[in-house]
Design an enzyme around this catalytic site. Structure first.
Site, mmCIF file in Angstrom:
data_model
loop_
_atom_site.group_PDB
_atom_site.id
_atom_site.type_symbol
_atom_site.label_atom_id
_atom_site.label_comp_id
_atom_site.label_asym_id
_atom_site.label_seq_id
_atom_site.Cartn_x
_atom_site.Cartn_y
_atom_site.Cartn_z
ATOM 1 N N GLU A 7 0.841 -1.093 -0.030
ATOM 2 C CA GLU A 7 -0.001 0.099 -0.231
ATOM 3 C C GLU A 7 0.874 1.127 0.043
ATOM 4 O O GLU A 7 1.730 1.484 0.823
ATOM 5 C CB GLU A 7 -0.950 -0.050 1.393
ATOM 6 N N SER A 13 0.138 4.350 0.654
ATOM 7 C CA SER A 13 0.166 5.329 1.685
ATOM 8 C C SER A 13 -0.195 4.722 3.014
ATOM 9 O O SER A 13 -1.124 3.975 3.072
ATOM 10 C CB SER A 13 -0.893 6.386 1.167
ATOM 11 N N MET A 32 -3.992 5.140 3.634
ATOM 12 C CA MET A 32 -4.938 4.322 3.061
ATOM 13 C C MET A 32 -5.158 2.905 3.243
ATOM 14 O O MET A 32 -5.670 2.451 2.406
ATOM 15 C CB MET A 32 -4.444 4.404 1.542
ATOM 16 N N TYR A 33 -4.691 2.510 4.331
ATOM 17 C CA TYR A 33 -4.932 1.096 4.910
ATOM 18 C C TYR A 33 -6.548 0.873 4.708
ATOM 19 O O TYR A 33 -7.215 1.555 5.516
ATOM 20 C CB TYR A 33 -4.304 0.742 6.186
ATOM 21 N N GLY A 34 -6.675 -0.046 4.034
ATOM 22 C CA GLY A 34 -8.267 -0.485 3.842
ATOM 23 C C GLY A 34 -8.682 0.222 2.561
ATOM 24 O O GLY A 34 -10.083 -0.103 2.128
ATOM 25 N N GLY A 35 -7.806 1.026 1.885
ATOM 26 C CA GLY A 35 -8.569 1.559 0.564
ATOM 27 C C GLY A 35 -9.370 2.894 0.714
ATOM 28 O O GLY A 35 -9.593 3.649 1.542
ATOM 29 N N THR A 36 -9.803 2.873 -0.583
ATOM 30 C CA THR A 36 -10.505 4.333 -0.941
ATOM 31 C C THR A 36 -12.002 4.292 0.105
ATOM 32 O O THR A 36 -12.295 5.273 0.586
ATOM 33 C CB THR A 36 -11.043 4.239 -2.312
ATOM 34 N N CYS A 37 -12.628 3.269 -0.093
ATOM 35 C CA CYS A 37 -14.086 3.289 0.698
ATOM 36 C C CYS A 37 -14.019 3.910 2.278
ATOM 37 O O CYS A 37 -14.437 4.589 2.458
ATOM 38 C CB CYS A 37 -14.625 1.761 0.596
ATOM 39 N N HIS A 47 -45.453 -2.494 8.469
ATOM 40 C CA HIS A 47 -46.244 -1.213 8.138
ATOM 41 C C HIS A 47 -45.981 -0.456 9.623
ATOM 42 O O HIS A 47 -46.201 -0.746 10.568
ATOM 43 C CB HIS A 47 -47.691 -1.245 8.046
HETATM 44 C C1 FAD Z 1 -16.321 10.214 -2.740
HETATM 45 C C2 FAD Z 1 -16.451 8.751 -3.252
HETATM 46 C C3 FAD Z 1 -17.836 8.115 -2.654
HETATM 47 C C4 FAD Z 1 -17.971 6.869 -2.865
HETATM 48 N N1 FAD Z 1 -19.019 6.160 -2.154
HETATM 49 C C5 FAD Z 1 -19.255 5.056 -2.516
HETATM 50 C C6 FAD Z 1 -20.332 4.374 -1.824
HETATM 51 O O1 FAD Z 1 -21.100 4.909 -1.108
HETATM 52 N N2 FAD Z 1 -20.691 3.175 -2.226
HETATM 53 C C7 FAD Z 1 -19.899 2.268 -2.864
HETATM 54 O O2 FAD Z 1 -20.121 1.100 -3.118
HETATM 55 N N3 FAD Z 1 -18.822 2.744 -3.352
HETATM 56 C C8 FAD Z 1 -18.449 4.151 -3.193
HETATM 57 N N4 FAD Z 1 -17.380 4.697 -3.810
HETATM 58 C C9 FAD Z 1 -16.461 3.798 -4.638
HETATM 59 C C10 FAD Z 1 -15.561 2.805 -3.765
HETATM 60 O O3 FAD Z 1 -14.966 3.689 -3.038
HETATM 61 C C11 FAD Z 1 -14.700 2.278 -4.691
HETATM 62 O O4 FAD Z 1 -15.148 1.496 -5.775
HETATM 63 C C12 FAD Z 1 -13.914 1.140 -4.014
HETATM 64 O O5 FAD Z 1 -13.319 1.645 -2.936
HETATM 65 C C13 FAD Z 1 -12.689 0.730 -4.774
HETATM 66 O O6 FAD Z 1 -12.205 -0.373 -4.147
HETATM 67 P P1 FAD Z 1 -10.893 -1.114 -4.810
HETATM 68 O O7 FAD Z 1 -10.825 -2.550 -4.228
HETATM 69 O O8 FAD Z 1 -10.902 -1.012 -6.244
HETATM 70 O O9 FAD Z 1 -9.621 -0.405 -4.314
HETATM 71 P P2 FAD Z 1 -9.305 0.914 -3.618
HETATM 72 O O10 FAD Z 1 -10.086 0.877 -2.257
HETATM 73 O O11 FAD Z 1 -9.272 2.093 -4.166
HETATM 74 O O12 FAD Z 1 -7.676 0.617 -2.986
HETATM 75 C C14 FAD Z 1 -6.518 0.820 -3.661
HETATM 76 C C15 FAD Z 1 -5.393 1.234 -3.114
HETATM 77 O O13 FAD Z 1 -4.414 1.048 -3.899
HETATM 78 C C16 FAD Z 1 -3.440 1.930 -3.469
HETATM 79 N N5 FAD Z 1 -2.410 2.346 -4.461
HETATM 80 C C17 FAD Z 1 -2.715 2.730 -5.814
HETATM 81 N N6 FAD Z 1 -1.671 2.754 -6.407
HETATM 82 C C18 FAD Z 1 -0.774 1.882 -5.861
HETATM 83 C C19 FAD Z 1 0.546 1.584 -5.980
HETATM 84 N N7 FAD Z 1 1.367 1.751 -7.111
HETATM 85 N N8 FAD Z 1 1.340 0.838 -5.029
HETATM 86 C C20 FAD Z 1 0.493 0.409 -3.976
HETATM 87 N N9 FAD Z 1 -0.441 1.021 -3.465
HETATM 88 C C21 FAD Z 1 -1.301 1.485 -4.453
HETATM 89 C C22 FAD Z 1 -4.113 3.374 -3.145
HETATM 90 O O14 FAD Z 1 -3.548 3.980 -2.150
HETATM 91 C C23 FAD Z 1 -5.647 2.506 -2.473
HETATM 92 O O15 FAD Z 1 -5.412 2.525 -1.128
HETATM 93 C C24 FAD Z 1 -16.857 5.966 -3.504
HETATM 94 C C25 FAD Z 1 -15.832 6.459 -4.064
HETATM 95 C C26 FAD Z 1 -15.556 8.043 -3.841
HETATM 96 C C27 FAD Z 1 -14.383 8.609 -4.362
#
Ligand code: FAD
Length: 456
Positions: free
Chosen positions: A33, A35, A38-43, A444
């Site tokens: 990862e 950052s 960012m552990y746990g990712g975008t969500c 209801h």
């Molecule tokens: C504002 C916002 C609101 C959202 N709301 C919703 C919602 O309500 N419901 C829903 O289902 N989805 C929602 N989403 C979408 C959802 O967050 C994503 O679809 C989901 O998190 C994608 O997960 P993933 O498994 O693809 O990877 P991610 O969770 O994106 O993880 C990818 C990880 O890889 C890391 N990374 C990238 N490049 C490298 C590299 N070269 N080397 C090492 N690490 C790297 C990143 O830092 C990141 O932590 C939302 C997205 C955003 C931006």
């Protein structure tokens, strides 16, 4: 060189769940990862969880009609702190779930391919090489920064990530882009008390949605005070003293406008995150949009390398990334029955107020496919539960195949729509006729009982 049974690049939903699965089965796992935020990712860090925490806080704030802007600002500041505590707790939990497992090594650094079975990790202090015959890419997507003059290094211009760090409630917020993320932020900030303008380049709002539903969404958001400027082509964002001046033209008339704002949010889409990966040396190909090409078992053009989640394009939702995990689990350890082609239809929700949820085809799409359809509509005003909530804006709509009696699509713009859509999804997935929901015994007063009336 450190050898592993599997290397996962990116700590997203699918990747972390796969890491735990492999580790549970005794495999030696590396997860990379880039950052430590960012552990746990975008969500959990910058996507679903922080936005939905703020959407909930904004819902509470919408009841503060008699409050001053200063009182609303104080509430907003606290809401950002609440959001921060929710995400940081989840981040820590996600990190320890993997890092504390004896079979897992978490590397914090940027991953990129050296060859098809060697990954380099650039940490803040060193470069480490890892090797494995099995590699999974889970690097997600990133915000697209449009080529608008004056947005780079402009401290008043935000992305969905950086605006959630902003502790001062903007009096005037301009949002560039009226897609799903743009609308969620528009609804949320209007509820907190900002004056919100959405600049949308298309003539229609949420063009992919049903036209009746889109009209209801626009009308309801306008009632909250949100201003929509359609056909808006943003030319520049100037930073003048402590405010932004957004210059845009109407693409139909070429008339130029200026709009002052305290903050500008760019919500113009997200693209697969592949730029650091050096995919070519691994034989992994991408499509015209930069998404990694995969087959229905998520194998890339190099069969030893798979891709899960947003990086492979298509629907960008956390539950799709989770389902990608299930496909790989079943392919490697199960009966190999699960594949992406079996997935449709998939429901989704947009967390505006009230939420918009949808599954399957809308009316226009069904007619374009020459389906003989029955259209059902129900205004939210007619739903007893909506009356008890005092939330009567919105519309429900369903599309039924006249010949088979099956539901081909359903759109709910209503309180609790993000929950109720899952009931419709289950009916569709299990092949029920629409009469199943028409005659089902619901509690209801509930929003789900409105399905009786919608399908009647
Ligand atoms: C504002 C916002 C609101 C959202 N709301 C919703 C919602 O309500 N419901 C829903 O289902 N989805 C929602 N989403 C979408 C959802 O967050 C994503 O679809 C989901 O998190 C994608 O997960 P993933 O498994 O693809 O990877 P991610 O969770 O994106 O993880 C990818 C990880 O890889 C890391 N990374 C990238 N490049 C490298 C590299 N070269 N080397 C090492 N690490 C790297 C990143 O830092 C990141 O932590 C939302 C997205 C955003 C931006």
């Amino acid at each position: 060189m450190n050898a592993f049974d599997v290397i996962i690049i990116g700590f997203g939903k699918g990747g972390k769940t796969l890491a735990a699965e492999f580790a549970k089965r005794g495999r030696k796992v590396a997860i990379v990862e880039r950052s430590d935020k960012m552990y746990g990712g975008t969500c959990i860090n910058i996507g679903c969880i922080p936005t939905k925490t703020l959407v909930h806080q904004a819902k509470i704030a919408s009841g503060m009609e008699d409050s001053t802007f200063e009182e609303r600002s104080a509430f907003y500041r606290n809401a950002i702190a609440v959001k921060e505590s929710v995400t940081s707790a989840l981040r820590g939990k996600n990190y320890h779930n993997l890092a504390d497992h004896p079979n897992v090594t978490v590397y914090t650094g940027v991953g990129s391919f050296v060859s098809a079975d060697v990954v380099s990790v650039r940490t803040s202090t060193e470069e480490i090489w890892l090797t494995s015959k099995q590699i999974i890419i889970n690097t997600g997507a990133e915000t697209i920064i449009p080529p608008i003059e004056g947005v780079a290094d402009n401290s008043l211009v935000y992305t969905s990530t950086s605006i959630m760090e902003l502790t001062d409630l903007p009096r005037r917020l301009v949002i560039v882009g009226g897609g799903y993320i743009g609308l969620e932020f528009a609804s949320m900030y209007a509820s907190f008390g900002s004056q919100v303008t959405v600049l949308e380049s298309y003539p229609e709002l949420i063009a992919r949605e049903d036209r009746d539903i889109a009209a209801s969404v626009k009308e309801t958001l306008e009632k909250k005070g949100i201003v929509f400027r359609m056909n808006a082509k943003v030319q520049s964002v100037k930073h003048v003293e402590n405010r932004a001046v957004v210059v845009f033209s109407d693409s139909q008339t070429d008339e130029v406008f200026e709009l002052e704002a305290d903050a500008v949010l760019l919500a113009t889409g997200r693209r697969p995150n592949t730029k650091d990966l050096n995919l070519k040396v691994a034989g992994v190909e991408t499509d015209a949009r930069g998404a990694i090409i995969v087959d229905e078992y998520l194998k890339t053009t190099n069969p030893n390398i798979r891709a899960v989640g947003d990086v492979k394009g298509g629907l960008q939702f956390t539950y799709i990334s989770l389902d990608d995990y299930r496909i790989i689990r079943e392919d490697l350890f199960g009966d190999k029955e699960r594949k992406t082609s079996d997935r449709n239809p998939v429901a989704y929700s947009v967390f505006i107020d009230p939420p918009l949820a949808r599954i399957g085809l809308n009316e226009d799409e069904a007619r374009k496919q020459n389906l003989d359809v029955i259209i059902k509509k129900l205004p939210v005003m007619a739903i007893p539960r909506a009356k008890t909530l005092g939330e009567t804006d919105g519309l429900l709509k369903a599309v039924i195949d006249k010949n088979t009696g099956k539901i081909v699509g359903c759109m709910l713009f209503a309180p609790d729509a993000s929950e109720v859509i899952n009931i419709v999804a289950m009916a569709m997935k299990t092949g029920q006729d629409y009469t199943f929901l028409r005659d089902f015994i619901f509690t209801h007063p509930s929003m789900s009982e409105a399905l009786n009336d919608l399908f009647s």
